[in-house]
Design a protein around this motif. Sequence first.
Motif, PDB file in Angstrom:
ATOM      1  N   PRO A   1      -1.586   7.110 180.678  1.00 18.90           N
ATOM      2  CA  PRO A   1      -1.635   7.076 179.287  1.00 18.90           C
ATOM      3  C   PRO A   1      -2.130   8.271 178.774  1.00 18.90           C
ATOM      4  CG  PRO A   1      -3.545   5.822 180.463  1.00 18.90           C
ATOM      5  CD  PRO A   1      -2.710   6.651 181.390  1.00 18.90           C
ATOM      6  N   PHE A   2      -1.997   8.503 177.425  1.00 19.88           N
ATOM      7  CA  PHE A   2      -2.564   9.618 176.472  1.00 19.88           C
ATOM      8  C   PHE A   2      -2.826   8.991 175.305  1.00 19.88           C
ATOM      9  CE2 PHE A   2       2.118   9.667 176.325  1.00 19.88           C
ATOM     10  CZ  PHE A   2       2.260   9.094 174.934  1.00 19.88           C
ATOM     11  N   ARG A   3      -3.983   9.591 174.518  1.00 20.26           N
ATOM     12  CA  ARG A   3      -4.369   9.284 173.338  1.00 20.26           C
ATOM     13  C   ARG A   3      -3.297   9.888 172.165  1.00 20.26           C
ATOM     14  NH1 ARG A   3      -9.909   8.277 172.619  1.00 20.26           N
ATOM     15  NH2 ARG A   3      -9.672   8.874 170.595  1.00 20.26           N
ATOM     16  N   LYS A   4      -3.414   8.960 171.209  1.00 20.48           N
ATOM     17  CA  LYS A   4      -2.694   9.619 170.402  1.00 20.48           C
ATOM     18  C   LYS A   4      -2.693  10.979 169.593  1.00 20.48           C
ATOM     19  CE  LYS A   4      -4.340   6.891 166.161  1.00 20.48           C
ATOM     20  NZ  LYS A   4      -3.939   5.950 165.152  1.00 20.48           N
ATOM     21  N   GLU A   5      -3.902  11.320 169.614  1.00 27.10           N
ATOM     22  CA  GLU A   5      -4.610  12.408 168.914  1.00 27.10           C
ATOM     23  C   GLU A   5      -3.827  13.826 170.053  1.00 27.10           C
ATOM     24  OE1 GLU A   5      -6.621   9.911 169.410  1.00 27.10           O
ATOM     25  OE2 GLU A   5      -7.269   9.575 167.552  1.00 27.10           O
ATOM     26  N   GLU A   6      -3.800  13.372 171.354  1.00 29.10           N
ATOM     27  CA  GLU A   6      -3.347  14.336 172.039  1.00 29.10           C
ATOM     28  C   GLU A   6      -1.699  14.554 171.884  1.00 29.10           C
ATOM     29  OE1 GLU A   6      -3.756  13.284 176.521  1.00 29.10           O
ATOM     30  OE2 GLU A   6      -3.211  15.484 177.006  1.00 29.10           O
ATOM     31  N   LEU A   7      -1.266  13.484 171.754  1.00 30.73           N
ATOM     32  CA  LEU A   7       0.410  13.233 171.542  1.00 30.73           C
ATOM     33  C   LEU A   7       0.615  14.313 170.154  1.00 30.73           C
ATOM     34  CD1 LEU A   7       3.303  12.469 171.835  1.00 30.73           C
ATOM     35  CD2 LEU A   7       2.705  10.494 170.120  1.00 30.73           C
ATOM     36  N   TYR A   8      -0.299  13.917 169.039  1.00 29.64           N
ATOM     37  CA  TYR A   8      -0.125  14.799 167.953  1.00 29.64           C
ATOM     38  C   TYR A   8      -0.225  16.196 168.079  1.00 29.64           C
ATOM     39  CZ  TYR A   8      -0.253  10.212 165.358  1.00 29.64           C
ATOM     40  OH  TYR A   8       0.041   8.833 164.786  1.00 29.64           O
ATOM     41  N   CYS A   9      -1.141  16.504 168.757  1.00 32.89           N
ATOM     42  CA  CYS A   9      -1.446  18.151 169.232  1.00 32.89           C
ATOM     43  C   CYS A   9      -0.306  18.553 169.786  1.00 32.89           C
ATOM     44  CB  CYS A   9      -2.836  18.130 169.980  1.00 32.89           C
ATOM     45  SG  CYS A   9      -4.472  17.945 169.194  1.00 32.89           S
ATOM     46  N   ARG A  10       0.441  18.192 170.818  1.00 37.53           N
ATOM     47  CA  ARG A  10       1.338  18.522 171.552  1.00 37.53           C
ATOM     48  C   ARG A  10       2.772  18.718 170.757  1.00 37.53           C
ATOM     49  NH1 ARG A  10       0.202  18.539 177.343  1.00 37.53           N
ATOM     50  NH2 ARG A  10      -2.139  18.771 177.068  1.00 37.53           N
ATOM     51  N   VAL A  11       2.762  17.632 169.991  1.00 39.08           N
ATOM     52  CA  VAL A  11       4.132  17.562 169.006  1.00 39.08           C
ATOM     53  C   VAL A  11       4.016  18.586 167.850  1.00 39.08           C
ATOM     54  CG1 VAL A  11       5.336  16.197 167.146  1.00 39.08           C
ATOM     55  CG2 VAL A  11       4.596  15.344 169.493  1.00 39.08           C
ATOM     56  N   ASP A  12       2.773  18.564 167.322  1.00 35.99           N
ATOM     57  CA  ASP A  12       2.662  19.578 166.214  1.00 35.99           C
ATOM     58  C   ASP A  12       2.722  21.048 166.686  1.00 35.99           C
ATOM     59  OD1 ASP A  12       2.075  17.321 164.556  1.00 35.99           O
ATOM     60  OD2 ASP A  12      -0.122  17.800 164.313  1.00 35.99           O
ATOM     61  N   HIS A  13       2.116  21.469 167.742  1.00 34.73           N
ATOM     62  CA  HIS A  13       2.033  22.489 168.376  1.00 34.73           C
ATOM     63  C   HIS A  13       3.549  23.125 168.740  1.00 34.73           C
ATOM     64  CE1 HIS A  13       1.203  25.880 171.042  1.00 34.73           C
ATOM     65  NE2 HIS A  13       2.012  25.509 171.953  1.00 34.73           N
ATOM     66  N   ASN A  14       4.512  22.119 169.101  1.00 34.89           N
ATOM     67  CA  ASN A  14       5.739  22.564 169.509  1.00 34.89           C
ATOM     68  C   ASN A  14       6.658  22.850 168.349  1.00 34.89           C
ATOM     69  OD1 ASN A  14       6.510  22.588 172.799  1.00 34.89           O
ATOM     70  ND2 ASN A  14       5.011  21.087 172.438  1.00 34.89           N
ATOM     71  N   VAL A  15       6.526  21.806 167.356  1.00 32.10           N
ATOM     72  CA  VAL A  15       7.160  21.978 166.102  1.00 32.10           C
ATOM     73  C   VAL A  15       6.812  23.280 165.245  1.00 32.10           C
ATOM     74  CG1 VAL A  15       7.614  20.908 163.755  1.00 32.10           C
ATOM     75  CG2 VAL A  15       7.615  19.568 165.805  1.00 32.10           C
ATOM     76  N   GLU A  16       5.709  23.410 165.330  1.00 39.14           N
ATOM     77  CA  GLU A  16       5.282  24.762 164.755  1.00 39.14           C
ATOM     78  C   GLU A  16       5.569  26.039 165.409  1.00 39.14           C
ATOM     79  OE1 GLU A  16       1.106  24.431 164.080  1.00 39.14           O
ATOM     80  OE2 GLU A  16       1.047  22.869 162.598  1.00 39.14           O
ATOM     81  N   MET A  17       5.839  26.003 166.819  1.00 38.60           N
ATOM     82  CA  MET A  17       6.222  27.164 167.512  1.00 38.60           C
ATOM     83  C   MET A  17       7.777  27.253 167.121  1.00 38.60           C
ATOM     84  SD  MET A  17       6.965  27.335 171.584  1.00 38.60           S
ATOM     85  CE  MET A  17       8.533  26.224 171.137  1.00 38.60           C
TER      86      MET A  17
END
Length: 425
Positions: free
Chosen positions: A240-256
């Motif tokens: 399981p992951f925390r939603k904050e971790e999901l947000y970080c990964r998603v934001d990071h990839n979209v920004e990239m």
Amino acid sequence: MSYSSNSCATAEGVRSIVILEPDVPFSKVLAMSIWAETSIPPCVVSSAAEAALYIQDHPEAVNIAVVGLDVDEAPLLLETLTQESIPCIAYGEDFDDESRKRLSTMSIADIVLGERSVLPGRVGHVVKRIVSNRDVDILVVDDSKSMRLALVRFLTTRCYNVFEASDGVDALGVLGKYPTIKLVITDNEMPNMDGFSLIKEIRKTHSKDDLAVIGISGKTNSLLSVKFINNGANDFLNKPFRKEELYCRVDHNVEMLDRIKLIRDLSNKDPMTRLYNRRYFFNHCDDFVEQAEAEDKTLITAMIDIDFFKKINDKYGHGVGDEVIIKVANLISEAFPEAAIVSRFGGEEFCVLSAHDAGDDLFARYDVLRRTIEATSIDVDGDSVVVTVSIGVTKEKAPIPLMIKKADELLYAAKESGRNRVSLS
Ligand SMILES: [Mg+2]
């Protein structure tokens, strides 16, 4: 497959931002920062009651609420707004454990913490990201319905548009149907086609720079992340992951992906008109010709030049000259919504490489464009500027440099015979 988006992902886009901040000087700095980042002038209110009243009076207009946590009634207001699916961004210097617990139960898009001096900049950046997320399509792939629902809820809270698929085969179908999807979040353990196989298939048609993939897995195998990345994933998350971790990964990839697109645009597009530049044209024309020939289409090269452009610059100045070029560029671009490379070759000169069905009336096609430009006036300080173009069009089969030379000769002939006309051979 299904699709979800929240209230800020409307066709009209974000229409209004409300800020709850009772400190007037601080609210002004905050509003300026959000306005500068988003180009949306926010409405500032000083109490939760005032915010509720404003939202009640503008039920169709409020798309994002920015709420200061210092206000006593802030948690209650956030609770009400999130229940109404209004994306909320909360900010403050800090909050106690009780508030933290209460806020964690709500679907808040983001909580921004920091000293007062840095908050306006940080909040502005987050609001900008939430606003731009409404244009980002994400595909969630998992055979577990509850996991999909959780991911969809987390992502729509951040205003992303989310598609769902229940396995790899389903996911490939959705990707084929919706080419705007730029991020795939996929489980590995699924029937029909697992995550690794799905990523391998995706990479046959989409590079890591075009479509990001985040792998997720519940297996506690430390080599899984390596295997995901080796198969073509951009990133990996352990369940399981925390939603904050999901947000970080998603934001990071979209920004990239956004940064890669920006770099590509800067090197391929003319900054003033946003049309392709000469370099892009010559780098991509061979692929375009190959595709047109494979589809048995007629290939056309057209050179377009604004008539008497120097006179416009001399009479109205270069600022108006630039406006005219942008307007004409937009009209040319709108005239070729399908297969075409529309480019600005320099100054007031444009080149279009287009592919047409056998029965198309090619002269009529370019003459409609000529007449549309002639019928469009550009307002300049109460004055109306009307421009015309001359167009040289060739359908003679030849290597692209020769087609351009031929189209240029026809353009010259159109100019010689009186301008504002199409010359085709
Ligand atoms: Mg699974």
